[in-house]
Design an enzyme around this catalytic site. Structure first.
Site, PDB file in Angstrom:
ATOM      1  N   TYR A  69       0.821  -1.213   0.000  1.00 30.49           N
ATOM      2  CA  TYR A  69       0.000   0.000   0.000  1.00 30.49           C
ATOM      3  C   TYR A  69       0.855   1.263   0.000  1.00 30.49           C
ATOM      4  O   TYR A  69       1.897   1.311   0.638  1.00 30.49           O
ATOM      5  CB  TYR A  69      -0.898   0.028   1.247  1.00 30.49           C
ATOM      6  CG  TYR A  69      -1.801   1.243   1.256  1.00 30.49           C
ATOM      7  CD1 TYR A  69      -2.948   1.261   0.469  1.00 30.49           C
ATOM      8  CD2 TYR A  69      -1.499   2.373   2.015  1.00 30.49           C
ATOM      9  CE1 TYR A  69      -3.762   2.378   0.448  1.00 30.49           C
ATOM     10  CE2 TYR A  69      -2.307   3.488   1.996  1.00 30.49           C
ATOM     11  CZ  TYR A  69      -3.437   3.486   1.207  1.00 30.49           C
ATOM     12  OH  TYR A  69      -4.242   4.596   1.177  1.00 30.49           O
ATOM     13  N   TRP A 117       1.232   5.668  -1.709  1.00 30.11           N
ATOM     14  CA  TRP A 117       0.866   6.673  -2.709  1.00 30.11           C
ATOM     15  C   TRP A 117       1.815   6.754  -3.887  1.00 30.11           C
ATOM     16  O   TRP A 117       1.482   7.316  -4.903  1.00 30.11           O
ATOM     17  CB  TRP A 117       0.708   8.037  -2.019  1.00 30.11           C
ATOM     18  CG  TRP A 117      -0.730   8.292  -1.734  1.00 30.11           C
ATOM     19  CD1 TRP A 117      -1.582   7.469  -1.046  1.00 30.11           C
ATOM     20  CD2 TRP A 117      -1.515   9.414  -2.160  1.00 30.11           C
ATOM     21  NE1 TRP A 117      -2.838   8.013  -1.005  1.00 30.11           N
ATOM     22  CE2 TRP A 117      -2.823   9.217  -1.680  1.00 30.11           C
ATOM     23  CE3 TRP A 117      -1.233  10.560  -2.884  1.00 30.11           C
ATOM     24  CZ2 TRP A 117      -3.855  10.120  -1.910  1.00 30.11           C
ATOM     25  CZ3 TRP A 117      -2.261  11.455  -3.093  1.00 30.11           C
ATOM     26  CH2 TRP A 117      -3.548  11.238  -2.619  1.00 30.11           C
TER      27      TRP A 117
HETATM   28  N1  LIG Z   1      -2.588   8.075  12.373  1.00 32.20           N
HETATM   29  C1  LIG Z   1      -2.902   8.194  11.082  1.00 32.20           C
HETATM   30  N2  LIG Z   1      -2.287   7.420  10.162  1.00 32.20           N
HETATM   31  C2  LIG Z   1      -2.605   7.541   8.868  1.00 32.20           C
HETATM   32  C3  LIG Z   1      -3.557   8.493   8.438  1.00 32.20           C
HETATM   33  C4  LIG Z   1      -4.182   9.312   9.417  1.00 32.20           C
HETATM   34  O1  LIG Z   1      -5.036  10.169   9.106  1.00 32.20           O
HETATM   35  N3  LIG Z   1      -3.825   9.125  10.721  1.00 32.20           N
HETATM   36  N4  LIG Z   1      -3.856   8.605   7.105  1.00 32.20           N
HETATM   37  C5  LIG Z   1      -3.698   7.405   6.297  1.00 32.20           C
HETATM   38  C6  LIG Z   1      -3.844   7.690   4.858  1.00 32.20           C
HETATM   39  S1  LIG Z   1      -5.328   8.439   4.373  1.00 32.20           S
HETATM   40  C7  LIG Z   1      -2.937   7.326   3.931  1.00 32.20           C
HETATM   41  S2  LIG Z   1      -3.320   7.502   2.251  1.00 32.20           S
HETATM   42  C8  LIG Z   1      -1.657   6.706   4.325  1.00 32.20           C
HETATM   43  C9  LIG Z   1      -0.476   7.164   3.442  1.00 32.20           C
HETATM   44  O2  LIG Z   1       0.563   6.273   3.556  1.00 32.20           O
HETATM   45  P1  LIG Z   1       1.682   6.103   2.413  1.00 32.20           P
HETATM   46  O3  LIG Z   1       1.083   6.280   1.076  1.00 32.20           O
HETATM   47  O4  LIG Z   1       2.407   4.832   2.680  1.00 32.20           O
HETATM   48  O5  LIG Z   1       2.623   7.331   2.741  1.00 32.20           O
HETATM   49  P2  LIG Z   1       3.703   8.080   1.860  1.00 32.20           P
HETATM   50  O6  LIG Z   1       4.550   8.830   2.812  1.00 32.20           O
HETATM   51  O7  LIG Z   1       3.016   8.868   0.791  1.00 32.20           O
HETATM   52  O8  LIG Z   1       4.549   6.892   1.245  1.00 32.20           O
HETATM   53  C10 LIG Z   1       4.786   6.721  -0.121  1.00 32.20           C
HETATM   54  C11 LIG Z   1       6.196   6.209  -0.294  1.00 32.20           C
HETATM   55  O9  LIG Z   1       6.383   5.848  -1.665  1.00 32.20           O
HETATM   56  C12 LIG Z   1       7.668   6.292  -2.093  1.00 32.20           C
HETATM   57  N5  LIG Z   1       7.632   6.484  -3.552  1.00 32.20           N
HETATM   58  C13 LIG Z   1       7.136   7.535  -4.237  1.00 32.20           C
HETATM   59  N6  LIG Z   1       7.272   7.347  -5.564  1.00 32.20           N
HETATM   60  C14 LIG Z   1       7.858   6.150  -5.737  1.00 32.20           C
HETATM   61  C15 LIG Z   1       8.254   5.382  -6.883  1.00 32.20           C
HETATM   62  O10 LIG Z   1       8.084   5.775  -8.031  1.00 32.20           O
HETATM   63  N7  LIG Z   1       8.822   4.166  -6.670  1.00 32.20           N
HETATM   64  C16 LIG Z   1       9.023   3.676  -5.417  1.00 32.20           C
HETATM   65  N8  LIG Z   1       9.578   2.480  -5.300  1.00 32.20           N
HETATM   66  N9  LIG Z   1       8.682   4.390  -4.312  1.00 32.20           N
HETATM   67  C17 LIG Z   1       8.094   5.589  -4.466  1.00 32.20           C
HETATM   68  C18 LIG Z   1       7.890   7.582  -1.342  1.00 32.20           C
HETATM   69  O11 LIG Z   1       9.268   7.901  -1.289  1.00 32.20           O
HETATM   70  C19 LIG Z   1       7.253   7.260   0.005  1.00 32.20           C
HETATM   71  O12 LIG Z   1       8.197   6.738   0.911  1.00 32.20           O
HETATM   72  O13 LIG Z   1      -1.371   6.999   5.693  1.00 32.20           O
HETATM   73  C20 LIG Z   1      -2.418   6.609   6.567  1.00 32.20           C
HETATM   74  N10 LIG Z   1      -1.982   6.733   7.954  1.00 32.20           N
HETATM   75  N1  LIG Z   2      -1.463  18.684   2.573  1.00 34.06           N
HETATM   76  C1  LIG Z   2      -1.898  17.416   2.487  1.00 34.06           C
HETATM   77  N2  LIG Z   2      -3.128  17.168   1.993  1.00 34.06           N
HETATM   78  C2  LIG Z   2      -3.596  15.884   1.944  1.00 34.06           C
HETATM   79  C3  LIG Z   2      -2.790  14.783   2.331  1.00 34.06           C
HETATM   80  C4  LIG Z   2      -1.491  15.079   2.846  1.00 34.06           C
HETATM   81  O1  LIG Z   2      -0.741  14.176   3.244  1.00 34.06           O
HETATM   82  N3  LIG Z   2      -1.086  16.379   2.910  1.00 34.06           N
HETATM   83  N4  LIG Z   2      -3.274  13.498   2.227  1.00 34.06           N
HETATM   84  C5  LIG Z   2      -4.380  13.248   1.297  1.00 34.06           C
HETATM   85  C6  LIG Z   2      -5.019  11.959   1.575  1.00 34.06           C
HETATM   86  S1  LIG Z   2      -4.211  10.538   1.140  1.00 34.06           S
HETATM   87  C7  LIG Z   2      -6.255  11.846   2.095  1.00 34.06           C
HETATM   88  S2  LIG Z   2      -6.971  10.300   2.268  1.00 34.06           S
HETATM   89  C8  LIG Z   2      -7.011  13.019   2.521  1.00 34.06           C
HETATM   90  C9  LIG Z   2      -7.599  12.791   3.901  1.00 34.06           C
HETATM   91  O2  LIG Z   2      -8.600  13.695   4.164  1.00 34.06           O
HETATM   92  P1  LIG Z   2      -9.198  13.723   5.628  1.00 34.06           P
HETATM   93  O3  LIG Z   2      -9.171  12.389   6.236  1.00 34.06           O
HETATM   94  O4  LIG Z   2     -10.527  14.370   5.569  1.00 34.06           O
HETATM   95  O5  LIG Z   2      -8.129  14.701   6.308  1.00 34.06           O
HETATM   96  P2  LIG Z   2      -7.645  14.887   7.807  1.00 34.06           P
HETATM   97  O6  LIG Z   2      -6.744  16.057   7.768  1.00 34.06           O
HETATM   98  O7  LIG Z   2      -7.108  13.618   8.342  1.00 34.06           O
HETATM   99  O8  LIG Z   2      -8.964  15.205   8.586  1.00 34.06           O
HETATM  100  C10 LIG Z   2      -9.817  16.303   8.259  1.00 34.06           C
HETATM  101  C11 LIG Z   2     -10.309  16.948   9.510  1.00 34.06           C
HETATM  102  O9  LIG Z   2     -11.245  16.123  10.195  1.00 34.06           O
HETATM  103  C12 LIG Z   2     -11.268  16.566  11.540  1.00 34.06           C
HETATM  104  N5  LIG Z   2     -11.691  15.478  12.403  1.00 34.06           N
HETATM  105  C13 LIG Z   2     -10.925  14.450  12.834  1.00 34.06           C
HETATM  106  N6  LIG Z   2     -11.679  13.627  13.618  1.00 34.06           N
HETATM  107  C14 LIG Z   2     -12.916  14.167  13.670  1.00 34.06           C
HETATM  108  C15 LIG Z   2     -14.140  13.789  14.314  1.00 34.06           C
HETATM  109  O10 LIG Z   2     -14.239  12.758  14.985  1.00 34.06           O
HETATM  110  N7  LIG Z   2     -15.214  14.588  14.124  1.00 34.06           N
HETATM  111  C16 LIG Z   2     -15.157  15.708  13.360  1.00 34.06           C
HETATM  112  N8  LIG Z   2     -16.270  16.413  13.197  1.00 34.06           N
HETATM  113  N9  LIG Z   2     -14.020  16.095  12.766  1.00 34.06           N
HETATM  114  C17 LIG Z   2     -12.922  15.324  12.902  1.00 34.06           C
HETATM  115  C18 LIG Z   2      -9.876  17.005  11.867  1.00 34.06           C
HETATM  116  O11 LIG Z   2      -9.908  18.202  12.615  1.00 34.06           O
HETATM  117  C19 LIG Z   2      -9.209  17.159  10.522  1.00 34.06           C
HETATM  118  O12 LIG Z   2      -8.581  18.405  10.324  1.00 34.06           O
HETATM  119  O13 LIG Z   2      -6.157  14.160   2.596  1.00 34.06           O
HETATM  120  C20 LIG Z   2      -5.435  14.349   1.393  1.00 34.06           C
HETATM  121  N10 LIG Z   2      -4.839  15.669   1.447  1.00 34.06           N
HETATM  122 MO   LIG Z   3      -5.287   8.736   2.089  1.00 34.41          MO
END
Ligand SMILES: Nc1nc2c(c(=O)[nH]1)N[C@H]1C(S)=C(S)[C@@H](COP(=O)(O)OP(=O)(O)OC[C@H]3O[C@@H](n4cnc5c(=O)[nH]c(N)nc54)[C@H](O)[C@@H]3O)O[C@H]1N2
Ligand SMILES: Nc1nc2c(c(=O)[nH]1)N[C@H]1C(S)=C(S)[C@@H](COP(=O)(O)OP(=O)(O)OC[C@H]3O[C@@H](n4cnc5c(=O)[nH]c(N)nc54)[C@H](O)[C@@H]3O)O[C@H]1N2
Ligand SMILES: [Mo]
Length: 779
Positions: free
Chosen positions: A109, A111
């Site tokens: 998994y 990005w």
């Molecule tokens: N506590 C908590 N944990 C969370 C979340 C949260 O809200 N709270 N959010 C979750 C969510 S929504 C997401 S999407 C995940 C994200 O989790 P990840 O998608 O695992 O996070 P990234 O840091 O984007 O990791 C992508 C990695 O891919 C590598 N990469 C980029 N391009 C390439 C390529 O072309 N080739 C190779 N081999 N590697 C590459 C980058 O260097 C990077 O290390 O985290 C989740 N974890």
């Molecule tokens: N700059 C930046 N933008 C991103 C990403 C990033 O890594 N960096 N990641 C992208 C990815 S992979 C994803 S999946 C999306 C995720 O998008 P989201 O999951 O929506 O983003 P978050 O920032 O985790 O949360 C949004 C807001 O929800 C609020 N929140 C948290 N828990 C609760 C709750 O129980 N109740 C209510 N009412 N509010 C709550 C928090 O205050 C938070 O700021 O973001 C994307 N956008």
């Molecule tokens: Mo995500």
């Protein structure tokens, strides 16, 4: 290739790569982007960072004696490509022969790149599938609970994975937007697949200018841009379901619910109504009941319900709310409340998800297929829910429930990861570290020495998008991009696809992997498919050479606004939903038949494992909300200049209400220890009245950096988070259900060590990588 300007694309935006003397000098935002992300400026330092993986590397303990312990502690020996590929090929062959394909975990998994051909997760799965299969992963961390719940309720997960009602429809018709989880502009910097135009702020400003009233429901006022002049309601985290049910009860009690719509378009309302009325449990879910749970007073809850019923209202909910224990419930409750308001399928009415989560939600979408590289079928036919990673490694053979099926975890002996960082994204990292010791071999492709790379046995250096040609674009955006190779591969890095091609050749399945095409051949083929699909939709796109020469194309705008469920509303018999009843299911016989105690057959308040109303809150009285970072994408570019400038006391920032700070003797800029029973990390204090009392907020993504005593030094909140499935139905991550305590750190401040490469030695007789002055790796 020494100097020039090249079209490029990242998830955080399109840009021109300005190259001087073979090095990336600057990233100029795409000229058509009204709001480019400041993250673009961090790319040059990252691409030429000392943290780049320069050569294939093998962990010393594994190389010497195949030791699995020592991951994260050992140094590495740099070896030749030939040696590294032999080791990987031998291990894959050994595990396939001895344990079968399912002993290889290839879910991988993450990005990875915005470019769709070099999308590493697609490449690794295609490689493993073509070689006999592997254990795959299903779902995601973004909206995994919604993905598996919504099909039972509305017959599709399109409102999270694809389109919602267009902004144009909202601006033309909506009078009130109630945004659960807020509308944080920080999240609008990112679009999966990359965007030419950052449109989130412009849409919100237009909506406000059109006189739409906003109510934002979030524990953090920073989720609300000031120009919206929104009413801010701050519930206890994870209690939105109670708030929604309280509003639903008000509608029912006051006869404000849309009886006709509930009769004609929904099934199961009588069941929900009994629950709301408390017929069976003696507990009406009225506004007073809800107030006691969510901490918003009853009069405000009633007034909000009446306000919503009196006007055209859009209910929208951030994805974050379902990334919590019992995360199905707020999503189902939102659909139920929207159904009771009776505006689903009307312009600007009903429900939506993700307006505050990502750029491009609500953008008009083109009927043009996005470029996509197929990974093909998995002959092993085996997959686990993605967020059950540690459970799987820890407990081979153990049974688990998932969406009506009972399955068992495979026994994983080899983990293959490309394009993700489990030591960023997974919960309860200290537990993952222990489970990670189990497999014999871990292979990672990475461009940088990330925490995942330094916990692998064999690390293969991957190029970044700047080092290769690709095609990118998001279906939420109006542009497609030809990504042009701008610099030579750094060190001995190779494209993931070339690494897999070589491994496939050694294992005898090269043709199945490549389907007879090299990289240029595939790029032409992917573009041919896009042009063909566009033609079928009436759009004329240029041929591949013209596209590459220009660097981008703009897709024609759709002819009319999309209104979600418009046809279903107009004629539910002719356009039924893909649910058993063909209607919106406010009670589900399918889910009832699963018999899950942790996911009842209608939306319901279920207390999460950790929340502020919990008795455990006495020991750990603060709810930790982990949000997406404002200055990076997850863990990507955390060592870079923008992310580092945002650190406090050299660690990730912890935002805390002034009352909670004062009670702990915490001042702005202080170093604090954040802890619970699962772990502890250091963080830098930012006192902030925008955070609800009892709540602390940290962004995810600081590179995992445990010290010898187990204390995480950089501020990675996933050492604290809870690693259990959302429920038996969806098994999503419960990342946002976390209680902690915070105290002043009076000890010496330990240095953060994650931003240095591990100790590297060179194997004797390994020649230095050949100089490649033309920048082309051997293909
Ligand atoms: N506590 C908590 N944990 C969370 C979340 C949260 O809200 N709270 N959010 C979750 C969510 S929504 C997401 S999407 C995940 C994200 O989790 P990840 O998608 O695992 O996070 P990234 O840091 O984007 O990791 C992508 C990695 O891919 C590598 N990469 C980029 N391009 C390439 C390529 O072309 N080739 C190779 N081999 N590697 C590459 C980058 O260097 C990077 O290390 O985290 C989740 N974890
Ligand atoms: N700059 C930046 N933008 C991103 C990403 C990033 O890594 N960096 N990641 C992208 C990815 S992979 C994803 S999946 C999306 C995720 O998008 P989201 O999951 O929506 O983003 P978050 O920032 O985790 O949360 C949004 C807001 O929800 C609020 N929140 C948290 N828990 C609760 C709750 O129980 N109740 C209510 N009412 N509010 C709550 C928090 O205050 C938070 O700021 O973001 C994307 N956008
Ligand atoms: Mo995500």
């Amino acid at each position: 290739m020494t100097s020039g300007r090249f079209q490029q694309l990242a998830h955080w935006g399109a840009y021109t790569a300005v190259v001087e003397n073979g090095r990336l000098a600057a990233c100029e935002p795409f000229a058509r982007d009204p709001a480019p992300s400041p993250m673009l400026a961090a790319i040059p330092a990252m691409v030429h960072s000392p943290l780049r993986v320069q050569r294939p590397a093998v962990r010393t303990g594994w190389l010497a004696r195949r030791a699995t312990g020592g991951r994260g502690a050992d140094g590495y020996v740099e070896v030749s490509w030939d040696r590294a590929l032999s080791l990987v090929a031998e291990e894959l062959a050994r595990v396939r022969a001895e344990r079968g394909p399912e002993a290889i975990f290839g879910g991988s998994y993450g990005w990875s790149s915005a470019g769709r051909f070099h999308h590493a997760r697609t490449q690794v799965r295609r490689f493993l599938f073509s070689g006999g299969g592997c254990t795959d992963a299903v779902g995601n961390y973004s909206w995994g609970a919604a993905q598996f719940l919504l099909p039972h309720v509305i017959g599709t997960h399109e409102p999270v994975s694809g389109r919602v009602t267009d902004w144009n429809s909202v601006i033309g018709s909506t009078r009130l937007v109630i945004a659960f989880g807020g509308l944080a502009l920080k999240n609008g910097q990112v679009t999966s697949g990359g965007a030419g135009a950052h449109t989130m702020e412009a849409w919100l400003r237009r909506a406000r200018a059109a006189g739409i009233a906003f109510v934002v429901i979030s524990p953090d006022r920073a989720d609300t841009p000031a120009f919206l002049e929104a009413q801010w309601l701050a519930p206890r985290p994870n209690t939105d379901t109670a708030l929604l049910l309280g509003m639903a009860h008000t509608l029912l009690a006051e006869g404000l619910h849309a009886r006709a719509f509930l009769d004609s378009h929904c099934s199961g309302f009588p069941t929900l109504a009994r629950y709301l009325a408390g017929t069976d449990d003696g507990r009406p879910k009225d506004a007073d009941w809800a107030a006691a749970i969510c901490g918003i007073d009853a009069a405000t809850i009633r007034a909000l319900a009446r306000q919503a019923a009196a006007t055209r209202t859009l209910l929208t909910m951030a994805w974050a709310l379902q990334r919590a224990h019992r995360g199905e419930q707020p999503y189902w409750a939102l659909v139920a409340l929207a159904a009771m308001l009776g505006q689903i399928g009307l312009p600007g009415g009903g429900f939506a998800f993700g307006h505050g989560s990502m750029n491009g939600v609500g953008n008009p979408r083109r009927d043009v297929p996005s470029p996509e590289f197929p990974s093909g079928p998995n002959p092993a036919g085996r997959a686990v829910p993605v967020a059950r990673l540690t459970d799987m490694l820890e407990r081979p053979g153990a049974a688990f429930d998932f969406n009506g099926r009972r399955d068992t975890y495979p026994d994983i002996d080899l983990v293959y990861w490309a394009g993700g960082n489990p030591f960023h994204h997974h919960q309860d990292l200290n537990r993952l570290v222990r489970a990670w010791d189990k497999p014999s071999t871990i292979v990672v492709h990475e461009s940088w020495w990330t925490p995942a790379a330094r916990r692998a046995d064999i690390v293969l250096p991957a190029t970044t998008p700047l080092e290769r040609d690709d095609i990118g674009g998001s279906s939420r955006d109006a542009y497609l991009f030809a990504m042009q190779r701008a610099i030579a591969p750094v060190g001995a890095a190779r494209d993931d696809v070339d690494i897999f091609r070589e491994l496939a050749a050694r294992a005898g399945h090269e043709d199945a992997f490549t389907a007879g095409r090299d990289t240029p051949g595939w790029l032409r083929e992917l573009w041919r498919r896009v042009v063909e699909g566009a033609g079928a939709a009436g759009a004329d796109l240029p041929d591949y050479d013209a596209f590459v020469a220009r660097g981008w194309v703009e897709l024609p705008a759709p002819a009319r606004d999309h209104v979600m469920f418009e046809a279903f509303r107009a004629d539910p018999a002719a356009h039924p939903l893909r649910t058993p009843s063909g209607r919106i299911e406010l009670a589900s016989a399918t889910i009832a038949a699963f018999g899950y105690a942790d996911c009842p057959p209608h939306p319901a308040w279920l207390a999460p494992a950790e929340w502020l109303g919990d008795a455990a809150a006495r020991a750990f009285p603060l709810h930790l909300v982990t949000v997406q970072p404002r200055d990076r994408l997850h863990s990507q570019m955390d060592p870079g200049p923008l992310s580092q400038a945002g650190k406090v006391a050299g660690r990730e920032r912890l935002r805390i209400h002034p009352d909670d700070a004062r009670a702990r003797g915490l001042a702005d800029g202080a170093l604090a220890r954040v802890f619970n029973r699962r772990g502890a990390c250091l963080a830098g204090v930012a006192v902030d009245a925008a955070v609800r009392p009892g709540v602390v907020v940290m962004a995810t993504g600081a590179w995992y950096d445990p010290g010898p005593d187990g204390l995480e030094r950089g501020g990675n909140p996933n050492v604290l988070s809870l690693d259990v499935g959302t429920s038996s139905l969806t098994q999503g991550p419960s990342a946002l259900s976390v209680l902690v305590e915070v105290e002043r750190w009076n000890g010496a401040a330990p240095a953060v060590e994650a931003y240095r490469p591990p100790p590297l030695a060179r194997e004797d007789a390994v020649p230095p990588p050949a100089r490649q002055d033309d920048g082309a790796p051997p293909r």
